[in-house]
Design a protein around this motif. Structure first.
Motif, PDB file in Angstrom:
ATOM      1  N   ASP A  35       0.820  -1.214   0.000  1.00  0.00           N
ATOM      2  CA  ASP A  35       0.000   0.000   0.000  1.00  0.00           C
ATOM      3  C   ASP A  35       0.853   1.263   0.000  1.00  0.00           C
ATOM      4  O   ASP A  35       0.582   2.213  -0.738  1.00  0.00           O
ATOM      5  CB  ASP A  35      -0.936   0.006   1.212  1.00  0.00           C
ATOM      6  CG  ASP A  35      -1.966  -1.117   1.147  1.00  0.00           C
ATOM      7  OD1 ASP A  35      -2.567  -1.301   0.070  1.00  0.00           O
ATOM      8  OD2 ASP A  35      -2.143  -1.805   2.157  1.00  0.00           O
ATOM      9  N   ARG A  89      -6.989   5.295   3.735  1.00  0.00           N
ATOM     10  CA  ARG A  89      -7.894   5.130   2.611  1.00  0.00           C
ATOM     11  C   ARG A  89      -8.768   6.371   2.493  1.00  0.00           C
ATOM     12  O   ARG A  89      -8.878   7.168   3.419  1.00  0.00           O
ATOM     13  CB  ARG A  89      -8.806   3.904   2.800  1.00  0.00           C
ATOM     14  CG  ARG A  89      -8.080   2.580   2.883  1.00  0.00           C
ATOM     15  CD  ARG A  89      -7.597   2.136   1.520  1.00  0.00           C
ATOM     16  NE  ARG A  89      -7.005   0.809   1.564  1.00  0.00           N
ATOM     17  CZ  ARG A  89      -5.740   0.549   1.756  1.00  0.00           C
ATOM     18  NH1 ARG A  89      -4.888   1.553   1.950  1.00  0.00           N
ATOM     19  NH2 ARG A  89      -5.285  -0.683   1.779  1.00  0.00           N
ATOM     20  N   THR A 148     -12.752   7.742   1.036  1.00  0.00           N
ATOM     21  CA  THR A 148     -14.083   7.313   0.628  1.00  0.00           C
ATOM     22  C   THR A 148     -14.977   8.538   0.503  1.00  0.00           C
ATOM     23  O   THR A 148     -14.591   9.654   0.908  1.00  0.00           O
ATOM     24  CB  THR A 148     -14.680   6.305   1.622  1.00  0.00           C
ATOM     25  OG1 THR A 148     -15.823   5.671   1.028  1.00  0.00           O
ATOM     26  CG2 THR A 148     -15.109   6.980   2.924  1.00  0.00           C
ATOM     27  N   GLY A 206     -16.535  -2.375  -0.191  1.00  0.00           N
ATOM     28  CA  GLY A 206     -15.521  -2.409  -1.236  1.00  0.00           C
ATOM     29  C   GLY A 206     -15.878  -1.482  -2.388  1.00  0.00           C
ATOM     30  O   GLY A 206     -16.080  -0.288  -2.198  1.00  0.00           O
ATOM     31  N   PHE A 207     -15.985  -2.037  -3.583  1.00  0.00           N
ATOM     32  CA  PHE A 207     -16.313  -1.239  -4.770  1.00  0.00           C
ATOM     33  C   PHE A 207     -17.385  -1.970  -5.568  1.00  0.00           C
ATOM     34  O   PHE A 207     -17.334  -3.175  -5.764  1.00  0.00           O
ATOM     35  CB  PHE A 207     -15.074  -1.039  -5.636  1.00  0.00           C
ATOM     36  CG  PHE A 207     -15.372  -0.443  -6.985  1.00  0.00           C
ATOM     37  CD1 PHE A 207     -15.846   0.850  -7.101  1.00  0.00           C
ATOM     38  CD2 PHE A 207     -15.199  -1.189  -8.150  1.00  0.00           C
ATOM     39  CE1 PHE A 207     -16.134   1.400  -8.342  1.00  0.00           C
ATOM     40  CE2 PHE A 207     -15.473  -0.658  -9.394  1.00  0.00           C
ATOM     41  CZ  PHE A 207     -15.944   0.642  -9.493  1.00  0.00           C
ATOM     42  N   GLU A 208     -18.352  -1.187  -6.035  1.00  0.00           N
ATOM     43  CA  GLU A 208     -19.421  -1.740  -6.868  1.00  0.00           C
ATOM     44  C   GLU A 208     -19.656  -0.794  -8.036  1.00  0.00           C
ATOM     45  O   GLU A 208     -19.752   0.427  -7.839  1.00  0.00           O
ATOM     46  CB  GLU A 208     -20.696  -1.896  -6.026  1.00  0.00           C
ATOM     47  CG  GLU A 208     -21.846  -2.550  -6.763  1.00  0.00           C
ATOM     48  CD  GLU A 208     -23.092  -2.676  -5.890  1.00  0.00           C
ATOM     49  OE1 GLU A 208     -24.209  -2.550  -6.436  1.00  0.00           O
ATOM     50  OE2 GLU A 208     -22.934  -2.887  -4.657  1.00  0.00           O
ATOM     51  N   ARG A 260     -11.769   2.553 -11.794  1.00  0.00           N
ATOM     52  CA  ARG A 260     -10.929   1.740 -10.899  1.00  0.00           C
ATOM     53  C   ARG A 260      -9.504   2.299 -10.810  1.00  0.00           C
ATOM     54  O   ARG A 260      -8.894   2.332  -9.740  1.00  0.00           O
ATOM     55  CB  ARG A 260     -10.895   0.289 -11.378  1.00  0.00           C
ATOM     56  CG  ARG A 260     -12.172  -0.500 -11.105  1.00  0.00           C
ATOM     57  CD  ARG A 260     -12.025  -1.943 -11.562  1.00  0.00           C
ATOM     58  NE  ARG A 260     -13.194  -2.733 -11.287  1.00  0.00           N
ATOM     59  CZ  ARG A 260     -13.445  -3.376 -10.131  1.00  0.00           C
ATOM     60  NH1 ARG A 260     -12.558  -3.277  -9.137  1.00  0.00           N
ATOM     61  NH2 ARG A 260     -14.539  -4.075  -9.969  1.00  0.00           N
ATOM     62  N   VAL A 287     -11.954   3.524  -1.309  1.00  0.00           N
ATOM     63  CA  VAL A 287     -12.652   2.257  -1.089  1.00  0.00           C
ATOM     64  C   VAL A 287     -14.101   2.539  -0.695  1.00  0.00           C
ATOM     65  O   VAL A 287     -14.491   3.679  -0.437  1.00  0.00           O
ATOM     66  CB  VAL A 287     -11.966   1.429   0.023  1.00  0.00           C
ATOM     67  CG1 VAL A 287     -10.552   1.052  -0.386  1.00  0.00           C
ATOM     68  CG2 VAL A 287     -11.939   2.199   1.346  1.00  0.00           C
ATOM     69  N   ASP A 288     -14.871   1.472  -0.664  1.00  0.00           N
ATOM     70  CA  ASP A 288     -16.239   1.486  -0.120  1.00  0.00           C
ATOM     71  C   ASP A 288     -17.127   2.506  -0.825  1.00  0.00           C
ATOM     72  O   ASP A 288     -17.728   3.391  -0.188  1.00  0.00           O
ATOM     73  CB  ASP A 288     -16.212   1.748   1.395  1.00  0.00           C
ATOM     74  CG  ASP A 288     -15.512   0.633   2.158  1.00  0.00           C
ATOM     75  OD1 ASP A 288     -15.296  -0.438   1.562  1.00  0.00           O
ATOM     76  OD2 ASP A 288     -15.174   0.836   3.339  1.00  0.00           O
ATOM     77  N   ARG A 339     -20.041   2.951  -4.288  1.00  0.00           N
ATOM     78  CA  ARG A 339     -20.814   2.450  -5.429  1.00  0.00           C
ATOM     79  C   ARG A 339     -20.814   3.540  -6.490  1.00  0.00           C
ATOM     80  O   ARG A 339     -21.211   4.679  -6.219  1.00  0.00           O
ATOM     81  CB  ARG A 339     -22.247   2.107  -5.027  1.00  0.00           C
ATOM     82  CG  ARG A 339     -23.093   1.641  -6.222  1.00  0.00           C
ATOM     83  CD  ARG A 339     -24.562   1.460  -5.854  1.00  0.00           C
ATOM     84  NE  ARG A 339     -24.747   0.307  -4.980  1.00  0.00           N
ATOM     85  CZ  ARG A 339     -25.194   0.372  -3.732  1.00  0.00           C
ATOM     86  NH1 ARG A 339     -25.483   1.580  -3.202  1.00  0.00           N
ATOM     87  NH2 ARG A 339     -25.344  -0.707  -3.006  1.00  0.00           N
ATOM     88  N   ARG A 387     -10.486  -3.300  10.540  1.00  0.00           N
ATOM     89  CA  ARG A 387     -11.240  -2.591   9.494  1.00  0.00           C
ATOM     90  C   ARG A 387     -10.641  -1.201   9.333  1.00  0.00           C
ATOM     91  O   ARG A 387      -9.789  -0.778  10.118  1.00  0.00           O
ATOM     92  CB  ARG A 387     -12.713  -2.463   9.877  1.00  0.00           C
ATOM     93  CG  ARG A 387     -12.932  -1.642  11.151  1.00  0.00           C
ATOM     94  CD  ARG A 387     -14.398  -1.489  11.515  1.00  0.00           C
ATOM     95  NE  ARG A 387     -14.546  -0.708  12.734  1.00  0.00           N
ATOM     96  CZ  ARG A 387     -14.479  -1.214  13.952  1.00  0.00           C
ATOM     97  NH1 ARG A 387     -14.268  -2.516  14.112  1.00  0.00           N
ATOM     98  NH2 ARG A 387     -14.623  -0.435  15.016  1.00  0.00           N
TER      99      ARG A 387
END
Length: 680
Positions: free
Chosen positions: A434, A473, A475, A510-512, A535, A549-550, A552, A664
């Motif tokens: 990372d 991270r 988000t 995660g990712f959607e 991505r 991350v995390d 949609r 987490r």
């Protein structure tokens, strides 16, 4: 007692395993272990004066870093000849950073001598070491040092030891000698069982009284002796000695001896001959070992375990092995379970930096093997037997991020680190995927200093330490929309791609990627291109360069050109749309949170709980962790744990241990996040 000491230049040898004594010296930092080891070697004739073996060369096996830090930093072996025994004396590091070497020594030894300073006889570290040997059921004697300090009274120290280590039976901590102290100097002693005198004890008026107390304590643990004693029979020395040995091996008695360094470099060390006599007469041999390791049989298939790995500037890698069964000889081909075969070259008996050749090693003995290529510390060498369980290693939880100082250093660094980890199983090397940092995980500051010094002084590899980075991270904190337009016209084919995205937080998801395009506004073959561009941008982050991350991401609309649209164009448009959504919305930094378990003595529980709260920790609960111990479970941000191994050691006086596991990523407080928003 000089007439008993055999001066020798050859390696001490015996031809029967019952004449071997493997003894580990343990003690808190500064208790005087290494001084006591040198005193024992001097008395046994292995040294002609402090620090010098009979042929005149130095016996010190401590690296320059050890002299700078004034503490033992590695396991050292002193093989001594005394009476008709070979005593393998293992000087284990006292500092908690090197607990792995201490655990190795405990595996190799049948008994321990706990070295205790009379000025602080029951320090937290000493109590922790006592718990360790009692947990292993290792027969243990106690050697008192620093008796020359002001206001030290031997009777008071003994009472303190009986209260701390007697486990409800004060008589289990036995004074075997009456010692003469004058003006802080230990002059000599009288053996209460045999009446033998050491040094110049003079007239000790309490000998008879103390002998009676000692006989009562020994007889009280043996029904047959007790019956004879109650009947008024005078117990003979041989019977008492046999009973003392049985009870010592059973762990029900712990002899205490007073010791002191010699008054001059060539003089006798008070207490050393007494301790050597006790080791030869009372301590267990490898035949007395009562654990599940292979039986001590010279004709059985060979099973040995490497307890320490070092390097000699002339010989190369040197592996110190404990032979458990079988007889080890040169040129034997041995197997490393799960690895390769190793051919044993010469065998030697180490003493400081010397290597004295030996023809073979009996079961129970310790011996050095040269030039093993694959076997590492903790590995088993066998002739077909199963691998022995490794001993517990301290977790390496203190990170040091490093980078090569020059291109030449970079070329040598990977190979050198491989050699270091072969020698030091407590060292963990990580190339963090990372943060892209090379991280040396160590057990503490002293361990870290030793590793960095060895890189420089032993291998000539220079590294620079840099700030350790925690893998943060990013988000989205709320939904947002973005418009990505990538339109360029030039001679020939241009580039044309437009897309509209909606981005929503997806905690823990995660990712959607969702496609909601209607009417073919974005041709089907370019929808994966949009996702690929999104991505790629997520991996690089949108605010401070941390991965996102995390979320949609929903593709809602777009436009294409029949000629100028392409995969590359829609990748770029997808990334641009995500960046605009970030600019329009609110981005949140996430930090890793670890599940932490802290094991510590009960008396430090309150201080540790307060400290965890100050580290933004959420305490989940406490529970008993063994006699006198507490286990604290908590969730703590990793940013607060970077130096926790050092700080926990300070809070708990070196007795606390902890483990951690990633749990987490969680939102970082805004005031703290502001410090990291401009990171790259």
């Amino acid at each position: 007692m000089a007439d008993r000491a055999a001066t020798h230049t050859a390696a001490p040898t015996v031809e029967r395993s019952d004449r071997l004594r493997n003894v580990v010296l343990i003690g808190a930092t500064g208790a005087g272990k290494t001084t006591l080891a040198e005193s024992l070697a001097l008395t046994a004739g292995a040294l002609t004066r402090a620090g010098t073996v009979p042929d005149g060369t130095t016996a010190a096996d401590h690296e320059e870093i050890e002299h700078q830090q004034q503490r033992s930093v590695q396991l050292a072996l002193l093989p001594l000849a005394w009476q008709d025994c070979k005593i393998n004396l293992l000087d284990a590091p006292g500092y908690a950073d090197f607990a792995g070497d201490m655990q190795a020594a405990l595996r190799a030894a049948e008994a321990a001598v706990l070295v205790v300073s009379a000025t602080d006889p029951v320090s937290a570290h000493t109590l922790a070491l006592w718990r360790e040997v009692r947990l292993r059921n290792l027969p243990t004697a106690i050697a008192l040092t620093h008796l020359n300090a002001v206001r030290v009274h031997l009777d008071e120290v003994l009472a303190t030891l009986q209260d701390a280590f007697g486990e409800g039976h004060p008589d289990s901590v036995l004074q075997l000698h009456d010692s003469a102290l004058k003006d802080g100097r230990l002059l000599g002693s009288v053996d209460l069982l045999t009446g033998r005198t050491y040094g110049e004890p003079g007239d000790l008026p309490t000998v008879d009284e103390d002998r009676t107390h000692l006989v009562e304590a020994i007889a009280g643990e043996d029904d047959a002796l007790l019956e004879r004693w109650v009947a008024g029979e005078e117990l003979d020395t041989a019977s008492l000695g046999d009973a003392l040995r049985r009870e010592f091996l059973a762990g029900t008695v712990h002899p205490v001896l007073a010791t002191a360094p010699p008054a001059d470099p060539t003089g006798t060390a008070p207490g050393a001959a007494e301790l050597l006599d006790l080791i030869a007469a009372v301590f267990p041999s490898p035949l007395d070992r009562a654990d599940d390791l292979p039986a001590c049989d010279p004709d059985a298939p060979l099973a040995a375990q490497i307890v320490h790995t070092g390097e000699d500037p002339y010989v190369g890698r040197l592996s110190l092995a404990r032979v458990f069964s079988g007889t080890l000889r040169p040129d034997t081909v041995l197997h490393v379970p799960g690895g390769t075969d190793e051919k044993v070259a010469g065998l030697s008996c180490p003493f400081g930096k010397q290597q004295r050749p030996v023809p073979h090693a009996l079961p129970g003995d310790l011996v050095c093997l040269a030039k093993l290529t694959a076997a590492r510390t903790g590995d088993t060498l066998t002739e077909g037997t199963e691998a022995l369980e490794p001993w517990p290693q301290p977790e390496a939880l203190l990170p040091a991020a490093v980078q090569a100082h020059s291109k030449a250093d970079e070329d040598k660094l990977a190979q050198t680190l491989g050699r270091l980890t072969a020698q030091d199983p407590a060292l963990r090397v990580e190339q963090n995927p990372d943060t892209h940092q090379l991280v040396l995980w160590c057990t503490g500051e002293a361990h870290q200093a030793v590793v960095l010094d060895r890189l420089r002084s032993r291998y000539g590899v220079h590294v620079d330490t840099v700030d350790y980075k925690v893998a943060l991270r990013e988000t989205f904190a709320a939904s947002s929309t973005g418009h990505g337009r990538h339109v360029k016209q030039s001679g020939g084919h241009g580039q044309y791609a437009i897309c509209d995205l909606t981005v929503e937080p997806l905690p823990g998801g995660g990712f959607e990627f969702v496609d909601k395009v209607v009417g073919g506004a974005v041709p089907r073959n370019f929808i994966p291109s949009v996702e690929k561009g999104v991505r790629a941008q997520l991996a690089h982050g949108v605010l401070a360069g941390y991965p996102m991350v995390d979320v949609r991401v929903t593709l809602t609309d777009g436009k294409a050109h029949s000629v100028d649209s392409s995969d590359a164009a829609f990748q770029t448009a997808g990334a641009l749309a995500l960046r605009e959504a970030a600019a329009n919305g609110r981005i949140q930094l996430l930090e890793p949170v670890d599940e932490v378990q802290v094991l510590l003595p009960d008396e430090y529980q309150g201080a540790v709980l307060s400290d965890l709260s100050a580290r933004r920790g959420h305490v989940l609960g406490t529970e008993p962790g063994g006699p006198g111990m507490s286990l604290v479970r908590a969730e703590v941000p990793e940013l607060e744990l970077v130096r926790y191994p050092v700080e926990l050691r300070s809070i708990s006086h070196g007795t606390g241990q902890f483990s951690r596991n990633y749990l987490r990523h969680a939102p970082m407080p805004p005031t703290l996040a502001a410090r990291y928003e401009h990171a790259s």
